[in-house]
Design a protein around this motif. Structure first.
Motif, PDB file in Angstrom:
ATOM      1  N   GLY A  69       0.704  -1.136  -0.078  1.00  0.00           N
ATOM      2  CA  GLY A  69      -0.142   0.172   0.035  1.00  0.00           C
ATOM      3  C   GLY A  69       0.736   1.102   0.044  1.00  0.00           C
ATOM      4  N   GLN A  70       0.036   2.281   0.263  1.00  0.00           N
ATOM      5  CA  GLN A  70       0.812   3.804   0.104  1.00  0.00           C
ATOM      6  C   GLN A  70       2.106   3.860   1.224  1.00  0.00           C
ATOM      7  N   SER A  71       1.751   3.725   2.155  1.00  0.00           N
ATOM      8  CA  SER A  71       2.923   3.663   3.374  1.00  0.00           C
ATOM      9  C   SER A  71       3.916   2.888   2.983  1.00  0.00           C
ATOM     10  N   ASP A  72       3.778   1.561   2.619  1.00  0.00           N
ATOM     11  CA  ASP A  72       4.984   0.743   2.138  1.00  0.00           C
ATOM     12  C   ASP A  72       5.746   1.521   0.898  1.00  0.00           C
ATOM     13  N   ALA A  73       5.062   1.966   0.058  1.00  0.00           N
ATOM     14  CA  ALA A  73       5.680   2.489  -1.147  1.00  0.00           C
ATOM     15  C   ALA A  73       6.440   3.860  -0.741  1.00  0.00           C
ATOM     16  N   ILE A  74       5.730   4.576   0.131  1.00  0.00           N
ATOM     17  CA  ILE A  74       6.668   5.747   0.640  1.00  0.00           C
ATOM     18  C   ILE A  74       8.010   5.216   1.503  1.00  0.00           C
ATOM     19  N   ASN A  75       7.759   4.414   2.233  1.00  0.00           N
ATOM     20  CA  ASN A  75       8.860   3.870   2.750  1.00  0.00           C
ATOM     21  C   ASN A  75      10.025   3.358   1.838  1.00  0.00           C
ATOM     22  N   LYS A  76       9.604   2.713   0.999  1.00  0.00           N
ATOM     23  CA  LYS A  76      10.911   2.404  -0.107  1.00  0.00           C
ATOM     24  C   LYS A  76      11.396   3.496  -0.722  1.00  0.00           C
ATOM     25  N   GLY A  77      10.710   4.596  -0.994  1.00  0.00           N
ATOM     26  CA  GLY A  77      11.283   5.878  -1.335  1.00  0.00           C
ATOM     27  C   GLY A  77      12.239   6.510  -0.447  1.00  0.00           C
ATOM     28  N   LEU A  78      11.726   6.614   1.053  1.00  0.00           N
ATOM     29  CA  LEU A  78      12.218   7.020   2.058  1.00  0.00           C
ATOM     30  C   LEU A  78      13.870   6.398   2.451  1.00  0.00           C
ATOM     31  N   ARG A  79      13.770   5.143   2.077  1.00  0.00           N
ATOM     32  CA  ARG A  79      14.895   4.432   2.323  1.00  0.00           C
ATOM     33  C   ARG A  79      16.233   4.756   1.403  1.00  0.00           C
ATOM     34  N   ILE A  80      15.547   5.047   0.196  1.00  0.00           N
ATOM     35  CA  ILE A  80      16.349   5.585  -0.963  1.00  0.00           C
ATOM     36  C   ILE A  80      16.952   7.044  -0.744  1.00  0.00           C
ATOM     37  N   ALA A  81      15.841   7.897  -0.472  1.00  0.00           N
ATOM     38  CA  ALA A  81      16.010   9.217  -0.631  1.00  0.00           C
ATOM     39  C   ALA A  81      17.435   9.822   0.181  1.00  0.00           C
ATOM     40  N   SER A  82      18.276  10.625  -0.607  1.00  0.00           N
ATOM     41  CA  SER A  82      19.516  11.059  -0.055  1.00  0.00           C
ATOM     42  C   SER A  82      19.288  12.517   0.182  1.00  0.00           C
ATOM     43  N   GLY A  83      18.378  12.999  -0.110  1.00  0.00           N
ATOM     44  CA  GLY A  83      18.289  14.816  -0.309  1.00  0.00           C
ATOM     45  C   GLY A  83      18.518  15.317   1.282  1.00  0.00           C
ATOM     46  N   ASP A  84      18.796  16.588   1.598  1.00  0.00           N
ATOM     47  CA  ASP A  84      18.822  17.145   2.578  1.00  0.00           C
ATOM     48  C   ASP A  84      17.217  17.479   3.196  1.00  0.00           C
ATOM     49  N   ILE A  85      16.588  17.647   2.162  1.00  0.00           N
ATOM     50  CA  ILE A  85      15.113  17.845   2.563  1.00  0.00           C
ATOM     51  C   ILE A  85      14.215  16.828   1.769  1.00  0.00           C
ATOM     52  N   VAL A  86      13.122  16.481   2.537  1.00  0.00           N
ATOM     53  CA  VAL A  86      12.548  15.350   1.871  1.00  0.00           C
ATOM     54  C   VAL A  86      11.017  15.464   2.075  1.00  0.00           C
ATOM     55  N   ASP A  98       8.088  27.158  -8.755  1.00  0.00           N
ATOM     56  CA  ASP A  98       9.035  27.739  -7.623  1.00  0.00           C
ATOM     57  C   ASP A  98       8.945  27.311  -6.483  1.00  0.00           C
ATOM     58  N   THR A  99       8.158  26.180  -6.235  1.00  0.00           N
ATOM     59  CA  THR A  99       7.794  25.569  -4.722  1.00  0.00           C
ATOM     60  C   THR A  99       8.922  25.330  -4.222  1.00  0.00           C
ATOM     61  N   LEU A 100       9.987  24.659  -4.884  1.00  0.00           N
ATOM     62  CA  LEU A 100      11.278  24.095  -4.096  1.00  0.00           C
ATOM     63  C   LEU A 100      12.226  25.241  -3.685  1.00  0.00           C
ATOM     64  N   GLN A 101      12.085  26.257  -4.592  1.00  0.00           N
ATOM     65  CA  GLN A 101      13.054  27.397  -4.215  1.00  0.00           C
ATOM     66  C   GLN A 101      12.453  28.084  -3.161  1.00  0.00           C
ATOM     67  N   LYS A 102      11.167  28.238  -3.147  1.00  0.00           N
ATOM     68  CA  LYS A 102      10.621  28.727  -1.832  1.00  0.00           C
ATOM     69  C   LYS A 102      10.833  28.056  -0.639  1.00  0.00           C
ATOM     70  N   VAL A 103      10.683  26.832  -0.735  1.00  0.00           N
ATOM     71  CA  VAL A 103      10.874  25.979   0.463  1.00  0.00           C
ATOM     72  C   VAL A 103      12.277  25.870   1.139  1.00  0.00           C
ATOM     73  N   THR A 104      13.386  25.611   0.079  1.00  0.00           N
ATOM     74  CA  THR A 104      14.761  25.734   0.356  1.00  0.00           C
ATOM     75  C   THR A 104      15.214  27.055   0.968  1.00  0.00           C
ATOM     76  N   ALA A 105      14.309  27.995   0.395  1.00  0.00           N
ATOM     77  CA  ALA A 105      14.971  29.322   1.027  1.00  0.00           C
ATOM     78  C   ALA A 105      14.654  29.529   2.644  1.00  0.00           C
ATOM     79  N   PHE A 157       7.517  20.016   4.683  1.00  0.00           N
ATOM     80  CA  PHE A 157       8.656  19.456   4.046  1.00  0.00           C
ATOM     81  C   PHE A 157       9.588  19.450   5.523  1.00  0.00           C
ATOM     82  N   PHE A 158      10.631  18.213   5.510  1.00  0.00           N
ATOM     83  CA  PHE A 158      11.271  17.779   6.768  1.00  0.00           C
ATOM     84  C   PHE A 158      12.745  17.782   6.278  1.00  0.00           C
ATOM     85  N   ARG A 159      13.532  18.023   7.018  1.00  0.00           N
ATOM     86  CA  ARG A 159      15.180  17.765   7.057  1.00  0.00           C
ATOM     87  C   ARG A 159      15.151  16.199   7.214  1.00  0.00           C
TER      88      ARG A 159
END
Length: 332
Positions: A69-86, A98-105, A157-159
């Protein structure tokens, strides 16, 4: 010039071919130079794979396979994710420019762990319905923020380094996994590091097949299960017994380790009384007066702030004296 932080966006999807391309385009169209797009498809049999392959060279990782299901799918992505922000973006939602520019600022402040913006609720065709108010945060009142927990996940968005402490989503939750994640964050880090801002970041789509529309009653059942577990884990039997009396959830769920251990017990007790007040208010508005009375009978109003004590007294009076037909008439 400081290097832009890397951002990981996870898109879980199953048979969302009618929306998926717009979602992908909204991520790639950010033109953000340090982006990791991860797509976890649950084994779609529509045109989703064709769409993914169309953008494959811009996607850091994708897979299509059956999952829990959705939670399992997201967890697969979380295990792979290497970004500072997720964050994750469901396949039927899409970003504003420009969402990501606004968020990272906002994350340029090292003390910020979470950034919460706002979103637009849109129709299946993308027509505007309303603005969201964003994730609910009550400054100076951690217990209320947890007990009345409501997260607008697409625009929160989370660190990644704090997510390493909150852990993965609970795969046995299919509706309020983001709420459980948010509660766990608040119990660990409190309100420190939460940054609210008014920018509109995401378009949240409502359509007949979306869980928000088609399975809305399931959200309340899982939320009850979540707070019941919190009460039981901390041996708060009065509060646990009360939740058992009004809850409609009888689903066995593995909620072990869902909420962090080593909790502040007085805080947890206060959280549960805020939750009981929240449910009493909901039941009252749903004309389920007996359930509202059950919640109110357990609440210790001394654990509430003045505004919520006023609501508590108002609900007690109305549940006791105001006839149901009059309540219905007042709400027309």
């Amino acid at each position: 010039m400081n290097k832009l932080p890397s951002v990981s966006i996870i898109t879980p999807s199953l048979n969302q071919g009618s929306f998926l391309e717009q979602s992908i385009q909204s991520v790639l169209g950010q033109q953000y130079p340090n982006l990791e797009l991860i797509i976890i498809d649950g084994g779609s049999d529509d045109n989703s794979i064709e769409i993914i392959k169309k953008y494959e060279k811009h996607i850091a990782y994708w897979v299509s396979e059956t999952d829990r299901g959705q939670s399992d799918a997201i967890n697969k992505g979380l295990r792979i994710a290497s970004g500072d922000i997720v964050n994750w973006l469901n396949a039927d939602d899409y970003y504003e420019p420009d969402t990501l520019q606004k968020v990272t600022a906002q994350f340029s402040d090292d003390q910020v762990n979470v950034v919460c913006g706002r979103g637009k609720v849109v129709t299946e065709q993308g027509g505007f319905i309303q603005f969201s108010r964003g994730t609910d945060v009550y400054p100076g009142n951690l217990a209320k923020t947890i007990g009345w927990a409501r997260i607008d996940q697409p625009e929160t968005f989370f660190r990644r380094n704090v997510l390493e402490q909150t852990g993965l989503l609970n795969a046995d939750l299919h509706y309020v996994m983001d709420k459980a994640w948010w509660i766990n964050y608040l119990l660990l880090f409190r309100l420190d590091g939460v940054r609210m801002f008014e920018e509109v970041l995401v378009n949240f789509r409502l359509h007949d097949a979306s869980k928000t529309v088609s399975q809305s009653e399931c959200f309340a059942r899982e939320t009850d299960a979540l707070f019941l577990h919190l009460a039981e884990q901390n041996y708060l039997e009065t509060e646990a017994k009360g939740i058992r009396e009004f809850t409609d959830t009888h689903e066995p769920k593995d909620l072990n380790n869902l909420i962090t251990e080593s909790l502040d017990l007085p805080l947890v007790k206060q959280v549960l009384h805020y939750y009981l007040l929240h449910r009493a208010d909901e039941f009252y508005f749903q004309h389920q007066r007996e359930k509202a009375k059950t919640c109110l009978s357990i609440i210790d109003s001394s654990l509430l702030a003045a505004e919520e004590r006023s609501l508590y007294q108002k609900l007690k009076t109305r549940c006791r004296w105001v006839p149901v037909p009059l309540v219905k008439l007042m709400r027309k």
